[in-house]
Design a protein around this motif. Structure first.
Motif, PDB file in Angstrom:
ATOM      1  N   THR A 198       0.823  -1.220   0.000  1.00 19.28           N
ATOM      2  CA  THR A 198       0.000   0.000   0.000  1.00 19.28           C
ATOM      3  C   THR A 198       0.850   1.260   0.000  1.00 19.28           C
ATOM      4  O   THR A 198       0.323   2.364  -0.135  1.00 19.28           O
ATOM      5  N   TYR A 199       2.148   1.167   0.177  1.00 16.54           N
ATOM      6  CA  TYR A 199       2.963   2.398   0.213  1.00 16.54           C
ATOM      7  C   TYR A 199       4.273   2.262  -0.572  1.00 16.54           C
ATOM      8  O   TYR A 199       5.319   2.704  -0.134  1.00 16.54           O
ATOM      9  N   GLY A 200       4.149   1.679  -1.773  1.00 14.52           N
ATOM     10  CA  GLY A 200       5.315   1.705  -2.664  1.00 14.52           C
ATOM     11  C   GLY A 200       6.086   0.418  -2.789  1.00 14.52           C
ATOM     12  O   GLY A 200       7.104   0.364  -3.490  1.00 14.52           O
ATOM     13  N   GLY A 201       5.629  -0.644  -2.126  1.00 14.63           N
ATOM     14  CA  GLY A 201       6.328  -1.922  -2.240  1.00 14.63           C
ATOM     15  C   GLY A 201       6.065  -2.583  -3.584  1.00 14.63           C
ATOM     16  O   GLY A 201       5.145  -2.203  -4.304  1.00 14.63           O
ATOM     17  N   SER A 202       6.906  -3.557  -3.913  1.00 16.21           N
ATOM     18  CA  SER A 202       6.741  -4.264  -5.185  1.00 16.21           C
ATOM     19  C   SER A 202       6.119  -5.627  -4.949  1.00 16.21           C
ATOM     20  O   SER A 202       6.519  -6.347  -4.028  1.00 16.21           O
ATOM     21  N   LEU A 203       5.173  -5.983  -5.794  1.00 20.74           N
ATOM     22  CA  LEU A 203       4.685  -7.357  -5.791  1.00 20.74           C
ATOM     23  C   LEU A 203       5.873  -8.277  -6.037  1.00 20.74           C
ATOM     24  O   LEU A 203       6.822  -7.909  -6.754  1.00 20.74           O
ATOM     25  N   ALA A 377      15.788  -3.681  -6.622  1.00 20.82           N
ATOM     26  CA  ALA A 377      16.126  -2.697  -7.654  1.00 20.82           C
ATOM     27  C   ALA A 377      14.911  -2.459  -8.555  1.00 20.82           C
ATOM     28  O   ALA A 377      14.659  -1.327  -8.994  1.00 20.82           O
ATOM     29  N   LEU A 378      14.121  -3.511  -8.789  1.00 22.18           N
ATOM     30  CA  LEU A 378      12.886  -3.329  -9.575  1.00 22.18           C
ATOM     31  C   LEU A 378      11.881  -2.474  -8.784  1.00 22.18           C
ATOM     32  O   LEU A 378      11.141  -1.672  -9.359  1.00 22.18           O
ATOM     33  N   GLU A 379      11.874  -2.632  -7.462  1.00 22.18           N
ATOM     34  CA  GLU A 379      11.011  -1.773  -6.621  1.00 22.18           C
ATOM     35  C   GLU A 379      11.449  -0.315  -6.739  1.00 22.18           C
ATOM     36  O   GLU A 379      10.622   0.595  -6.857  1.00 22.18           O
ATOM     37  N   MET A 380      12.764  -0.080  -6.745  1.00 27.85           N
ATOM     38  CA  MET A 380      13.274   1.299  -6.894  1.00 27.85           C
ATOM     39  C   MET A 380      12.837   1.884  -8.238  1.00 27.85           C
ATOM     40  O   MET A 380      12.449   3.047  -8.325  1.00 27.85           O
ATOM     41  N   SER A 381      12.904   1.066  -9.287  1.00 28.00           N
ATOM     42  CA  SER A 381      12.500   1.559 -10.613  1.00 28.00           C
ATOM     43  C   SER A 381      11.027   1.938 -10.606  1.00 28.00           C
ATOM     44  O   SER A 381      10.647   2.996 -11.112  1.00 28.00           O
ATOM     45  N   GLN A 382      10.197   1.073 -10.014  1.00 24.96           N
ATOM     46  CA  GLN A 382       8.752   1.362  -9.984  1.00 24.96           C
ATOM     47  C   GLN A 382       8.482   2.633  -9.183  1.00 24.96           C
ATOM     48  O   GLN A 382       7.654   3.462  -9.567  1.00 24.96           O
ATOM     49  N   SER A 384      10.508   5.195  -8.794  1.00 23.20           N
ATOM     50  CA  SER A 384      10.946   6.365  -9.568  1.00 23.20           C
ATOM     51  C   SER A 384       9.955   6.676 -10.675  1.00 23.20           C
ATOM     52  O   SER A 384       9.721   7.835 -10.998  1.00 23.20           O
ATOM     53  N   MET A 385       9.373   5.626 -11.245  1.00 18.89           N
ATOM     54  CA  MET A 385       8.422   5.832 -12.345  1.00 18.89           C
ATOM     55  C   MET A 385       7.004   6.083 -11.840  1.00 18.89           C
ATOM     56  O   MET A 385       6.104   6.312 -12.645  1.00 18.89           O
ATOM     57  N   ARG A 386       6.805   5.967 -10.504  1.00 19.48           N
ATOM     58  CA  ARG A 386       5.472   6.134  -9.928  1.00 19.48           C
ATOM     59  C   ARG A 386       4.454   5.183 -10.543  1.00 19.48           C
ATOM     60  O   ARG A 386       3.350   5.581 -10.899  1.00 19.48           O
ATOM     61  N   LEU A 387       4.840   3.924 -10.684  1.00 20.86           N
ATOM     62  CA  LEU A 387       3.884   2.930 -11.170  1.00 20.86           C
ATOM     63  C   LEU A 387       4.188   1.577 -10.544  1.00 20.86           C
ATOM     64  O   LEU A 387       5.223   1.393  -9.893  1.00 20.86           O
ATOM     65  N   SER A 388       3.238   0.645 -10.726  1.00 23.22           N
ATOM     66  CA  SER A 388       3.409  -0.693 -10.139  1.00 23.22           C
ATOM     67  C   SER A 388       3.236  -1.757 -11.202  1.00 23.22           C
ATOM     68  O   SER A 388       2.246  -1.735 -11.939  1.00 23.22           O
TER      69      SER A 388
END
Ligand code: NDP
Length: 444
Positions: A198-203, A377-382, A384-388
């Motif tokens: 709910t606050y920026g984590g990656s699936l 690192a994929l979480e960081m990319s998401q 930065s891009m403001r998407l999931s």
């Protein structure tokens, strides 16, 4: 004396009483010999290995907090920013009573090469504290995390240093740390990974290290003409890495017969019941004795011994130096064909040598467990891009990354004349990228 030996002696002399750090440096430097020897004069002149074995920065701090009885407690906090040649520092925070500067340095040093291997632009760091979250109330854990971040916040940031979880630092701790960072700085940024969804984590971050371990194990076996499906697997640990390694192993058609924790281990010849394991460890946070109580076929053994069972593949996923020479001998005697490290440096050097000299395929942690940090690192990319991305998208990228890591370490081992030696392959492939970046950036 060779340059490698000189540097190793210097590390031992300058970092007394840090045996884990010495061990990690020794293992890496030994396997880099073929590369270093080709360029010995140049590297010596650049002091490249001295720079690589010295952290850019090591931050030590006091972490005072108040327990539920009103007593003030004081822990030691650490963040070692080891190498930023290829990207912002990245590496987990370990909360465990055994944590000291030497352990954090060994982990940070390993992280540099691991992060390089992922093919993502992240440098290496590690941190933590001797705080033990076990047996603490949620309020006590929050008090500790808030105090820890009250110092750490000035040293980290989305483009500076991005810590994550490790032993003892799970979703709850990351949440408390993130809340305090946001409160102090007023910034909503990807300063930590392993965040809640709910606050920026990656699936797929939760599953990533264990899943990635199985993807690389499968790829390594395939390249040696062996199928993972149908194999019997012994896993140690019962935490984040172990649970999802067991889950993916079963999904890929293997049978997992063991798990362990810090007090003992389970042998379940019919295959570990993953749902029950998750309930015992993730929900109830209980001992494995509770697992045995609920499964009549499972046997609980007190203490060490998880690798004495008959298995084809062993995946140590608990902690450093848990797989020792006696375990390696038992594995070889029982016909084990592969050991892939889910934990960081779980196999002692003598056990590693024994396994490799007896023809057991061995994939070191810095390659085999890199799926966790790669997905961070994929979480960081998401962020930065403001998407999931969806679970399937992240899982597919993770799979590709692990296959590529295997291809790179396999190719490096072959190029430097040690085919099948994935320890050397991982160290060489990880090293070359960092070394090239450091040389390009001058004396810094
Ligand atoms: P967890 O805290 O979730 O689980 C650790 C497991 O190991 C627990 O079952 C714990 O037992 C057991 N354990 C811890 N210390 C000891 C010990 N001294 N002797 C025996 N068993 C022990 O951690 P993770 O699963 O996240 O991490 C496991 C390993 O994987 C570590 O080496 C970590 O650095 C590495 N790693 C983790 C990544 C991740 O994404 N989580 C990424 C890459 C590496 P108990 O249940 O009793 O506490």
């Amino acid at each position: 004396m060779s340059y490698v030996d000189e540097v190793y002696e210097r590390v031992v002399a300058q970092n007394p009483a840090q045996p884990e750090f010495h061990q990690a440096v020794r293992e890496v430097l030994d396997s880099l010999r073929p590369v270093i020897e080709r360029n010995e004069e140049k590297y010596r002149k650049e002091a490249l290995l001295e720079r690589m074995t010295t952290p850019e920065r090591a931050i030590l701090f006091r972490v005072p907090w108040v327990d539920d009885k009103g007593q003030v407690q004081v822990n030691n906090g650490y963040r070692v920013q080891f190498n930023s040649a290829i990207g912002p520092y990245k590496g987990g925070l370990r909360l465990h009573p055994s944590v000291n500067l030497g352990i954090i340095k060994f982990l940070g040093f390993e992280q540099v090469f691991k992060n390089s291997l992922t093919g993502t632009p992240i440098g290496g760091g590690k941190g933590g504290s001797d705080f033990d979250p076990k047996g603490k109330s949620d309020r006590e854990v929050m008090a500790f995390c808030q105090s820890f971040m009250t110092e750490l916040y000035r040293h980290v940031g989305a483009d500076v240093d991005v810590p994550a979880g490790d032993i003892g630092t799970g979703a709850r701790e990351i949440g408390f740390l993130y809340g305090q960072y946001k409160r102090i700085t007023g910034k909503y940024e990807g300063v930590l990974t392993g965040k809640g969804l709910t606050y920026g984590g990656s699936l797929a971050r939760t599953e990533a290290t264990g899943y990635g371990l199985l993807y690389i194990t499968q790829e390594m076996l395939k390249s040696n003409g062996i199928e993972l499906a149908g194999k019997t697997v012994a896993i140690s640990g019962a935490g984040n890495v172990a649970i999802y390694a067991a889950q993916k192993a079963e999904q890929l058609g293997a049978k997992v017969v063991t798990v362990s924790d810090s007090t003992g281990w389970i042998y379940d010849p019919e295959g570990i019941d993953i749902a029950l394991l998750k309930d015992v460890k993730e929900v109830r946070r209980a001992r494995l004795t509770e697992y045995a109580k609920a499964r009549s076929n499972a046997v609980y053994h007190e203490g060490r011994g998880v690798f004495t069972v008959k298995c084809d593949v062993a995946l140590p996923c608990a902690t450093q130096n848990e797989l020792q020479l006696d375990d390696a001998k038992a594995l070889v005697a029982n016909g084990c064909i592969a050991v892939c490290e889910g934990a960081n440096m779980p196999t002692t050097q003598e056990a590693t040598e024994y396994l490799m000299s007896n023809g057991v395929f061995f994939v070191p942690g810095k390659a085999a467990n890199a799926g966790g940090v790669a997905t961070s690192a994929l979480e960081m990319s998401q962020n930065s891009m403001r998407l999931s991305w969806t679970f399937e998208e992240v899982d597919a990228k993770l799979h590709d990354i692990m296959v590529n890591i295997f291809k790179n370490i396999d190719a490096a081992a072959k190029e430097y004349g040690v085919p099948g030696n994935y320890v050397a392959g991982a160290n060489i492939a990880g090293f070359l990228k960092v070394a090239t970046a450091m040389e390009a950036q001058g004396v810094v």
